[in-house]
Design a protein around this motif. Structure first.
Motif, PDB file in Angstrom:
ATOM      1  N   LYS A   1      64.847   5.092 -13.859  1.00  0.00           N
ATOM      2  CA  LYS A   1      65.807   6.736 -13.132  1.00  0.00           C
ATOM      3  C   LYS A   1      64.239   7.429 -13.544  1.00  0.00           C
ATOM      4  O   LYS A   1      63.570   8.623 -12.283  1.00  0.00           O
ATOM      5  CB  LYS A   1      65.469   7.717 -14.118  1.00  0.00           C
TER       6      LYS A   1
ATOM      7  N   ALA B   1      62.040   6.217 -10.370  1.00  0.00           N
ATOM      8  CA  ALA B   1      62.223   6.911  -9.081  1.00  0.00           C
ATOM      9  C   ALA B   1      62.790   7.750  -8.216  1.00  0.00           C
ATOM     10  O   ALA B   1      62.442   8.608  -7.252  1.00  0.00           O
ATOM     11  CB  ALA B   1      63.902   6.149  -9.234  1.00  0.00           C
TER      12      ALA B   1
ATOM     13  N   GLU C   1      60.924   9.807  -5.437  1.00  0.00           N
ATOM     14  CA  GLU C   1      61.482  10.645  -4.756  1.00  0.00           C
ATOM     15  C   GLU C   1      61.685  12.143  -3.812  1.00  0.00           C
ATOM     16  O   GLU C   1      61.198  12.456  -3.098  1.00  0.00           O
ATOM     17  CB  GLU C   1      63.617  10.783  -4.524  1.00  0.00           C
TER      18      GLU C   1
END
Length: 53
Positions: free
Chosen positions: A29, A32, A36
């Motif tokens: 997580k 990611a 992003e």
């Protein structure tokens, strides 16, 4: 974690007391979200919407 073939790792403080446990999902997580954020910054830069503060 992949090298150790484990899905969870204990996090200890300076005295060796258990402070938390992180999982592979927690790590994935975080990676990611970081990717992003970086992609958003690049898009904003290219489109001229980049903030310099």
């Amino acid at each position: 974690m992949n090298d150790l073939q484990c899905r969870h790792l204990p996090v200890v403080d300076d005295e060796g007391n258990l402070a938390d446990i992180i999982s592979m999902r927690d790590c994935a997580k975080q990676v990611a979200e970081s990717a992003e954020s970086g992609a958003t910054q690049l898009v904003n830069y290219v489109t001229g919407q980049y903030s310099t503060r």
